[in-house]
Design a protein around this motif. Structure first.
Motif, PDB file in Angstrom:
ATOM      1  N   ALA A  64       0.791  -1.238   0.000  1.00  0.00           N
ATOM      2  CA  ALA A  64       0.000   0.000   0.000  1.00  0.00           C
ATOM      3  C   ALA A  64       0.820   1.283   0.000  1.00  0.00           C
ATOM      4  CB  ALA A  64      -0.948   0.000   1.200  1.00  0.00           C
ATOM      5  N   THR A  65       1.979   1.288   0.669  1.00  0.00           N
ATOM      6  CA  THR A  65       2.673   2.544   0.941  1.00  0.00           C
ATOM      7  C   THR A  65       3.085   3.316  -0.311  1.00  0.00           C
ATOM      8  OG1 THR A  65       3.513   1.696   3.040  1.00  0.00           O
ATOM      9  CG2 THR A  65       4.682   3.560   2.081  1.00  0.00           C
ATOM     10  N   SER A  66       3.648   2.624  -1.288  1.00  0.00           N
ATOM     11  CA  SER A  66       4.221   3.322  -2.446  1.00  0.00           C
ATOM     12  C   SER A  66       3.181   3.817  -3.440  1.00  0.00           C
ATOM     13  CB  SER A  66       5.192   2.396  -3.179  1.00  0.00           C
ATOM     14  OG  SER A  66       4.490   1.308  -3.787  1.00  0.00           O
ATOM     15  N   GLY A  67       1.980   3.224  -3.406  1.00  0.00           N
ATOM     16  CA  GLY A  67       0.968   3.573  -4.399  1.00  0.00           C
ATOM     17  C   GLY A  67       1.211   2.957  -5.760  1.00  0.00           C
ATOM     18  N   LYS A  68       2.214   2.078  -5.859  1.00  0.00           N
ATOM     19  CA  LYS A  68       2.552   1.463  -7.144  1.00  0.00           C
ATOM     20  C   LYS A  68       1.734   0.219  -7.460  1.00  0.00           C
ATOM     21  CE  LYS A  68       7.360   3.056  -7.386  1.00  0.00           C
ATOM     22  NZ  LYS A  68       8.785   2.642  -7.503  1.00  0.00           N
ATOM     23  N   PHE A  69       0.958  -0.266  -6.487  1.00  0.00           N
ATOM     24  CA  PHE A  69       0.242  -1.530  -6.675  1.00  0.00           C
ATOM     25  C   PHE A  69      -1.250  -1.345  -6.387  1.00  0.00           C
ATOM     26  CE2 PHE A  69       4.586  -2.265  -5.162  1.00  0.00           C
ATOM     27  CZ  PHE A  69       5.111  -2.909  -6.291  1.00  0.00           C
ATOM     28  N   PRO A  70      -1.924  -0.525  -7.218  1.00  0.00           N
ATOM     29  CA  PRO A  70      -3.334  -0.189  -6.951  1.00  0.00           C
ATOM     30  C   PRO A  70      -4.273  -1.383  -6.995  1.00  0.00           C
ATOM     31  CG  PRO A  70      -2.657   0.582  -9.136  1.00  0.00           C
ATOM     32  CD  PRO A  70      -1.415   0.167  -8.422  1.00  0.00           C
ATOM     33  N   SER A  71      -3.930  -2.435  -7.734  1.00  0.00           N
ATOM     34  CA  SER A  71      -4.806  -3.605  -7.781  1.00  0.00           C
ATOM     35  C   SER A  71      -4.983  -4.221  -6.401  1.00  0.00           C
ATOM     36  CB  SER A  71      -4.238  -4.657  -8.736  1.00  0.00           C
ATOM     37  OG  SER A  71      -4.251  -4.203 -10.069  1.00  0.00           O
ATOM     38  N   LEU A  72      -3.956  -4.075  -5.562  1.00  0.00           N
ATOM     39  CA  LEU A  72      -4.002  -4.655  -4.232  1.00  0.00           C
ATOM     40  C   LEU A  72      -4.399  -3.650  -3.158  1.00  0.00           C
ATOM     41  CD1 LEU A  72      -0.707  -6.720  -4.528  1.00  0.00           C
ATOM     42  CD2 LEU A  72      -3.010  -7.668  -4.438  1.00  0.00           C
ATOM     43  N   SER A  73      -4.095  -2.373  -3.389  1.00  0.00           N
ATOM     44  CA  SER A  73      -4.236  -1.391  -2.317  1.00  0.00           C
ATOM     45  C   SER A  73      -5.349  -0.367  -2.531  1.00  0.00           C
ATOM     46  CB  SER A  73      -2.918  -0.636  -2.136  1.00  0.00           C
ATOM     47  OG  SER A  73      -2.606   0.107  -3.308  1.00  0.00           O
ATOM     48  N   GLU A  74      -6.066  -0.455  -3.651  1.00  0.00           N
ATOM     49  CA  GLU A  74      -7.152   0.487  -3.907  1.00  0.00           C
ATOM     50  C   GLU A  74      -8.464  -0.273  -4.115  1.00  0.00           C
ATOM     51  OE1 GLU A  74      -6.145   3.173  -7.048  1.00  0.00           O
ATOM     52  OE2 GLU A  74      -4.306   3.884  -6.040  1.00  0.00           O
ATOM     53  N   PRO A  75      -9.596   0.403  -4.013  1.00  0.00           N
ATOM     54  CA  PRO A  75     -10.898  -0.280  -4.131  1.00  0.00           C
ATOM     55  C   PRO A  75     -11.037  -1.053  -5.443  1.00  0.00           C
ATOM     56  CG  PRO A  75     -11.205   1.913  -3.262  1.00  0.00           C
ATOM     57  CD  PRO A  75      -9.762   1.830  -3.661  1.00  0.00           C
ATOM     58  N   GLU A  76     -11.534  -2.281  -5.335  1.00  0.00           N
ATOM     59  CA  GLU A  76     -11.731  -3.155  -6.491  1.00  0.00           C
ATOM     60  C   GLU A  76     -13.192  -3.087  -6.929  1.00  0.00           C
ATOM     61  OE1 GLU A  76     -11.987  -5.389  -9.492  1.00  0.00           O
ATOM     62  OE2 GLU A  76      -9.967  -5.036  -8.663  1.00  0.00           O
ATOM     63  N   HIS A  99     -17.376  -4.507  -5.192  1.00  0.00           N
ATOM     64  CA  HIS A  99     -18.045  -3.395  -4.480  1.00  0.00           C
ATOM     65  C   HIS A  99     -17.064  -2.515  -3.713  1.00  0.00           C
ATOM     66  CE1 HIS A  99     -21.687  -5.554  -5.535  1.00  0.00           C
ATOM     67  NE2 HIS A  99     -21.285  -6.605  -4.851  1.00  0.00           N
ATOM     68  N   GLY A 100     -15.900  -2.261  -4.326  1.00  0.00           N
ATOM     69  CA  GLY A 100     -14.936  -1.368  -3.702  1.00  0.00           C
ATOM     70  C   GLY A 100     -14.083  -1.986  -2.621  1.00  0.00           C
ATOM     71  N   LEU A 101     -14.068  -3.305  -2.520  1.00  0.00           N
ATOM     72  CA  LEU A 101     -13.240  -3.988  -1.523  1.00  0.00           C
ATOM     73  C   LEU A 101     -11.766  -3.664  -1.751  1.00  0.00           C
ATOM     74  CD1 LEU A 101     -13.540  -7.612  -0.291  1.00  0.00           C
ATOM     75  CD2 LEU A 101     -11.417  -6.930  -1.415  1.00  0.00           C
ATOM     76  N   ASP A 102     -11.048  -3.365  -0.678  1.00  0.00           N
ATOM     77  CA  ASP A 102      -9.606  -3.121  -0.715  1.00  0.00           C
ATOM     78  C   ASP A 102      -8.916  -4.381  -0.183  1.00  0.00           C
ATOM     79  OD1 ASP A 102      -6.970  -2.442   0.332  1.00  0.00           O
ATOM     80  OD2 ASP A 102      -7.491  -0.350  -0.038  1.00  0.00           O
ATOM     81  N   PHE A 103      -8.149  -5.052  -1.033  1.00  0.00           N
ATOM     82  CA  PHE A 103      -7.560  -6.338  -0.646  1.00  0.00           C
ATOM     83  C   PHE A 103      -6.599  -6.199   0.522  1.00  0.00           C
ATOM     84  CE2 PHE A 103      -9.331  -7.645  -4.660  1.00  0.00           C
ATOM     85  CZ  PHE A 103      -9.634  -8.980  -4.466  1.00  0.00           C
ATOM     86  N   VAL A 104      -5.765  -5.158   0.527  1.00  0.00           N
ATOM     87  CA  VAL A 104      -4.815  -4.989   1.619  1.00  0.00           C
ATOM     88  C   VAL A 104      -5.546  -4.733   2.934  1.00  0.00           C
ATOM     89  CG1 VAL A 104      -2.997  -3.508   2.547  1.00  0.00           C
ATOM     90  CG2 VAL A 104      -2.916  -4.234   0.157  1.00  0.00           C
ATOM     91  N   ASP A 105      -6.512  -3.819   2.924  1.00  0.00           N
ATOM     92  CA  ASP A 105      -7.246  -3.514   4.157  1.00  0.00           C
ATOM     93  C   ASP A 105      -8.055  -4.706   4.654  1.00  0.00           C
ATOM     94  OD1 ASP A 105      -6.283  -0.986   4.286  1.00  0.00           O
ATOM     95  OD2 ASP A 105      -8.066   0.007   3.495  1.00  0.00           O
ATOM     96  N   THR A 106      -8.600  -5.484   3.713  1.00  0.00           N
ATOM     97  CA  THR A 106      -9.482  -6.588   4.086  1.00  0.00           C
ATOM     98  C   THR A 106      -8.723  -7.835   4.501  1.00  0.00           C
ATOM     99  OG1 THR A 106     -11.145  -5.744   2.532  1.00  0.00           O
ATOM    100  CG2 THR A 106     -11.418  -8.020   3.321  1.00  0.00           C
ATOM    101  N   PHE A 107      -7.653  -8.174   3.779  1.00  0.00           N
ATOM    102  CA  PHE A 107      -7.001  -9.465   3.992  1.00  0.00           C
ATOM    103  C   PHE A 107      -5.590  -9.366   4.556  1.00  0.00           C
ATOM    104  CE2 PHE A 107     -10.040 -10.153   0.446  1.00  0.00           C
ATOM    105  CZ  PHE A 107     -10.899 -11.018   1.106  1.00  0.00           C
ATOM    106  N   GLY A 108      -5.045  -8.162   4.696  1.00  0.00           N
ATOM    107  CA  GLY A 108      -3.726  -8.005   5.311  1.00  0.00           C
ATOM    108  C   GLY A 108      -2.650  -8.810   4.613  1.00  0.00           C
ATOM    109  N   PRO A 109      -1.884  -9.641   5.355  1.00  0.00           N
ATOM    110  CA  PRO A 109      -0.796 -10.416   4.750  1.00  0.00           C
ATOM    111  C   PRO A 109      -1.257 -11.405   3.673  1.00  0.00           C
ATOM    112  CG  PRO A 109      -0.603 -10.386   7.132  1.00  0.00           C
ATOM    113  CD  PRO A 109      -1.939  -9.814   6.814  1.00  0.00           C
ATOM    114  N   ALA A 110      -2.550 -11.712   3.640  1.00  0.00           N
ATOM    115  CA  ALA A 110      -3.081 -12.644   2.633  1.00  0.00           C
ATOM    116  C   ALA A 110      -3.640 -11.921   1.416  1.00  0.00           C
ATOM    117  CB  ALA A 110      -4.166 -13.518   3.263  1.00  0.00           C
TER     118      ALA A 110
END
Length: 425
Positions: A231-243, A247-258
């Motif tokens: 999430a920090t760098s903003g270079k990986f939006p598929s994982l760190s931004e709403p999908e 329905h806008g799920l954020d994979f990093v916020d929702t699943f953490g290390p997974a």
């Protein structure tokens, strides 16, 4: 299973599996099914919204296939894993959540020929690109990284030459640049090396090779370390931004290390469809049960045969990193302390034609486009796996015209030496 830390030999038999809860079957059943019955409409909705983990459709998840993913994950010391249809599929699966059109990967020049083609040619169709660098030159690796770089990629033990990558140094470069290090650990296997311990973010495998070990099925796997901050760098939006598809799920916020693993299943397998079939997973699970035993014999044979070849007058050079004469010997003892694997090349003084003639005369060595089998295998890369490269590229890849690639099996080493001796005559 017990919370006590288990040894490798125990994990390769037990990890990721339990007796079947319905029948008590001790071996993992082959769940040969496309779909799974939902308990009710609410249950189905929760599964589709990623609010509950379960089985929907075998393109996404299957109990046999998940058992294999969990076992490989345990052996590699990862946080999650996803399996797929081949090693090439695993490479695309590893990069798919990270890349966008215009992005690039910094990759080693010493890669399997098919990987070089995939990276240099097929990537263009996605709008991706690869920068190929000598990974022994760390300054060159650093210089190749730019604002559009999204990953660094190498092989633990490079195919075909058996060169060892300094994963510690490459991991430090990747960390400093805020990039994931992706390591193809196919030729080393988790028995000889755990790339995650050396700084790798993702580990990919062609399970077709040593993990299955018997040349029966193709497959691939991606293991996530669970340690990278997407999430920090903003270079990986598929994982760190709403999908949008969830329905806008954020994979990093929702699943953490997974996050990476869930994305690879819920989007990667859903849309790319590079699914492993359950029968292939079953064969590979059975193969992994004897992985450590096989790798010990592979390494023992490889050392003995490489030593014999090195002393033969018909041989120009042997690249096996397990030889004290190898420039990678000291690195091998640090990165792969249990041995340098069983894949290496041998250069013949007779050149291209001598390679072709030797392959034709070998009897125990099978002439096939594979490696990691219990049987010893041989191929002439310049006329086959690397034939799309120029001569200069062949030499850079360690697959010059006078080079044979040997994958040493678990037969009697004396018989293999006799076969090589007769064919070289």
């Amino acid at each position: 299973m017990t919370d006590r830390k288990l040894g490798f030999d125990t994990l390769q038999v037990h990890a990721g599996t339990e007796p079947d809860p319905t029948t008590g079957a001790r071996q993992v059943p082959i769940y040969q099914t496309t779909s799974y019955v939902f308990k009710d409409a609410a249950h189905a909705a929760r599964l589709f919204n990623l609010e509950e983990v379960g089985y929907i459709y075998s393109r996404l998840t299957n109990p046999t296939v998940m058992a294999l993913a969990n076992r490989i994950c345990a052996l590699e010391g990862g946080a999650g894993a996803v399996t797929c249809s081949s090693g090439h599929a695993a490479q695309i699966m590893a990069l798919f959540p990270l890349m966008m059109p215009g992005c690039n990967v910094v990759a080693s020049t010493r890669l399997y020929g098919g990987t070089l083609t995939q990276f240099s040619q097929t990537f263009k169709r996605f709008g991706w690109s690869a920068k190929f660098v000598d990974f022994d030159d760390f300054d060159a690796v650093r210089d190749a990284i730019d604002d559009n770089t999204r990953a660094i990629f190498c092989e633990t033990i490079a195919n075909p030459g058996g060169v060892i990558s300094d994963l510690d140094a490459l991991g430090a470069i990747a960390k400093s640049a805020g990039l994931p290090l992706i390591v193809d650990n196919t030729t080393a296997t988790p028995y000889l090396c755990n790339p995650i311990k050396h700084g790798a973010t993702l580990v990919v495998h062609s399970t077709t090779k040593y993990l299955t070990g018997n040349g029966t099925v193709t497959g691939g796997c991606v293991v996530d370390s669970g340690t990278f901050d997407w999430a920090t760098s903003g270079k990986f939006p598929s994982l760190s931004e709403p999908e949008p598809a969830y329905h806008g799920l954020d994979f990093v916020d929702t699943f953490g290390p997974a996050a990476f693993t869930f994305h690879s299943i819920a989007i990667g397998l859903r849309d790319l469809g590079m699914t492993m079939n359950p029968q292939a997973a079953h064969y590979t699970l059975m193969g992994i049960e004897t992985l450590s035993l096989r790798m010990q014999k592979h390494v023992q044979n490889a050392r003995e045969i490489a030593s014999w070849l090195e002393g033969d007058d018909r041989i120009e050079a042997v690249t096996y990193a397990g030889l004290p004469s190898s420039p990678y010997y000291d690195l091998q003892t640090r990165i792969c302390p249990r041995g340098a694997g069983a894949l290496f090349t041998v250069a013949l003084k007779g050149g291209y034609q001598a390679c072709v003639d030797t392959v034709a005369k070998l009897e125990l060595f099978s002439h096939v486009a594979n490696l990691g089998d219990t049987r010893s295998l041989v191929i002439h890369p310049a006329s086959t796996t690397h034939s799309q490269l120029t001569e200069a590229e062949l030499i850079k890849a360690g697959a010059g015209p006078n080079v044979l690639r040997l994958s040493i099996g678990i037969e009697d080493a004396n018989d293999l030496i006799a076969d090589l001796d007769a064919a070289l005559s």
